[in-house]
Design a protein around this motif. Structure first.
Motif, PDB file in Angstrom:
ATOM      1  N   GLN A   1      -4.662   9.131   0.327  1.00  0.00           N
ATOM      2  CA  GLN A   1      -4.832   8.929  -0.936  1.00  0.00           C
ATOM      3  C   GLN A   1      -4.134   7.288  -1.144  1.00  0.00           C
ATOM      4  O   GLN A   1      -2.435   7.095  -2.025  1.00  0.00           O
ATOM      5  N   ALA A   2      -4.686   6.275  -0.408  1.00  0.00           N
ATOM      6  CA  ALA A   2      -3.599   4.723  -0.654  1.00  0.00           C
ATOM      7  C   ALA A   2      -3.564   4.924  -2.044  1.00  0.00           C
ATOM      8  O   ALA A   2      -4.694   4.319  -2.654  1.00  0.00           O
ATOM      9  N   THR A   3      -2.495   3.706  -2.472  1.00  0.00           N
ATOM     10  CA  THR A   3      -3.056   3.045  -3.684  1.00  0.00           C
ATOM     11  C   THR A   3      -2.063   2.214  -3.734  1.00  0.00           C
ATOM     12  O   THR A   3      -0.963   1.771  -2.868  1.00  0.00           O
TER      13      THR A   3
ATOM     14  N   VAL B   1       1.061  -1.058  -0.211  1.00  0.00           N
ATOM     15  CA  VAL B   1       0.080  -0.045   0.133  1.00  0.00           C
ATOM     16  C   VAL B   1       0.790   1.445  -0.031  1.00  0.00           C
ATOM     17  O   VAL B   1       1.483   1.399   1.357  1.00  0.00           O
ATOM     18  N   VAL B   2       0.613   2.097  -0.903  1.00  0.00           N
ATOM     19  CA  VAL B   2       1.367   3.265  -1.084  1.00  0.00           C
ATOM     20  C   VAL B   2       0.673   4.855  -1.168  1.00  0.00           C
ATOM     21  O   VAL B   2      -0.738   4.303  -1.353  1.00  0.00           O
TER      22      VAL B   2
END
Length: 443
Positions: free
Chosen positions: A98-100, A90-91
């Motif tokens: 704003q997790a991607t 998880v970035v």
């Protein structure tokens, strides 16, 4: 009259019982007899001794430890393989918002090879190899010492066996002489020259000699069985010693010469010296902790994915370099270990001096006992000749009614004892000679 008849019947019954007791079992299978030389005795004893087998195993173990110590000079090589499942990363683009979740591979693999070659460790490896070599030499010397002790134990039984065989020979000769004497006494009794009492006492003497002969033969069977077990032979085999051994020359050298030989060859003194060298080597090992260590290392790694970009491809990396380290704590921790090793050297040197003192005492005692045994043989050879002459004179006097039966039986007993003592003295010469060789480390 009734009392006399009862006494005669009891006497006849006693004679019949003893005769049945002493008659050999001719129907039984006669045991096989094997003449064994002293060299063959030692060879079989060493080959079949469980104690020697244990010593050889200990020597083999010490040799393996020496090989293990030398293997420490070889490089260390490690090969590794790992694999696993990668979780979804998880970035966060801004803080924790704003997790991607980027696309990443699900599996990882890692293959690696590590090589380490010690270059310098202050002499620890070299002194460890020397320690293992010294321990192997000590094990070898212990085997040599065990070999000498086993030989002496075998020789003790061997000499006892010779005594028993010689005792049966002397007793058989005495029985033959007593039988002829009894025939003469019976002839003289029929002529009215002696009484029934002389005949009875001669019969009792003959019975005692026969019982002694039976006991000696039984002892031969017992000692032979003991040797058979130790030598790995058939337990029913009767062992006959080589009688030529008892008449071989047993030369005597000077006391100082024996001491010099013992200082050079005695196994226990060699072991004490090796233990002293081992203690000195421990000092060198302890001092090696003050020195730094240097080693060469290298590695190669093949892994996927690439951790920086998470790209699902293999990457290969390798490196080579030197590693230098120094243990600062050895400056204050190792000082007592060095002092302990020095005191251990002093203790080993003291033990070595004690062995040297014991050698001088043992050599002096062995020399004295051997010389004493040689002189005893010479004295007893004269005593046997005198006892034979005394018996001949008393026997002739008795036949001519100039002495009584008691004097004749006493002369016979003195002659028998002199012969037995001479036999034991001859065996003692050989035993003390080999004991002297053992004390000198030459057995």
């Amino acid at each position: 009259m009734r009392y006399w008849m009862g006494f005669k019947l009891r006497h006849m019954f006693l004679k019949a019982s003893l005769s049945l007791l002493l008659v050999p079992l001719t129907t039984a299978a006669q045991p096989q007899v094997r003449t064994l030389s002293i060299d063959e005795l030692f060879r079989l004893g060493i080959e079949n001794s469980l104690r020697m087998q244990a010593s050889r195993i200990g020597e083999t173990l010490a040799g393996e430890r020496a090989k293990s110590a030398r293997s420490e000079r070889l490089p260390g090589l490690n090969v590794g393989l790992s694999g696993g499942y990668l979780g979804q990363p998880v970035v966060f683009q801004q803080g924790l918002t704003q997790a991607t979740r980027p696309d990443t591979p699900n599996w990882s693999n890692n293959y690696n090879i590590d090589l380490s070659q010690p270059l310098y460790e202050g002499g620890k490896i070299r002194y460890s190899i020397r320690q293992a070599d010294l321990e192997r030499q000590i094990a070898s010397l212990s085997t040599e010492n065990d070999r000498a002790e086993i030989k002496m134990l075998l020789l003790q039984q061997y000499v006892a066996l010779y005594n028993l065989y010689k005792q049966t020979e002397v007793l058989q000769q005495n029985i033959d002489e007593s039988t002829r004497r009894l025939e003469d006494i019976r002839r003289m009794r029929n002529e009215g020259l002696v009484t029934r009492n002389d005949e009875i006492r001669s019969e009792l003497q003959l019975t005692n000699d026969r019982l002694a002969l039976r006991e000696a033969r039984n002892d031969i069977c017992i000692v032979s069985q003991q040797l058979d077990v130790v030598l790995g032979l058939d337990e029913t085999l009767l062992i006959a010693p080589d009688t030529a051994l008892l008449y071989t020359a047993a030369p005597v050298e000077s006391y100082q010469r024996y001491v010099e030989r013992a200082y050079a060859n005695y196994p226990e003194l060699k072991i004490a010296r090796e233990n002293t060298s081992l203690a000195r080597n421990d000092i060198r090992i302890a001092r090696a902790n003050y020195l730094p260590t240097l080693s060469l290392h290298g590695a190669n790694t093949l892994a996927r994915p690439i951790t920086r970009t998470m790209q699902d491809t293999y990457a290969n990396n390798w490196n080579i370099g030197l590693a230098l380290s120094y243990n600062l704590s050895s400056l204050y921790r190792n000082r007592h270990r060095v002092e302990e090793a020095r005191h251990a050297v002093s203790l080993r040197e003291n033990a070595e001096q004690q062995v040297m003192q014991a050698i001088r005492v043992n050599v002096r005692r062995a020399c004295t006992k051997h010389q004493e045994a040689l002189e005893r043989v010479q004295a007893l050879m004269l005593a046997v000749r005198q006892a034979d002459e005394n018996y001949r004179i008393v026997h002739n006097r008795y036949l001519n009614q100039l002495s009584i039966l008691t004097d004749l039986l006493d002369a016979s007993r003195v002659r028998l004892e002199a012969q037995m003592q001479l036999t034991a003295a001859r065996a003692e010469v050989i035993y003390t000679y080999y004991q002297l060789l053992q004390t000198c480390g030459s057995l």
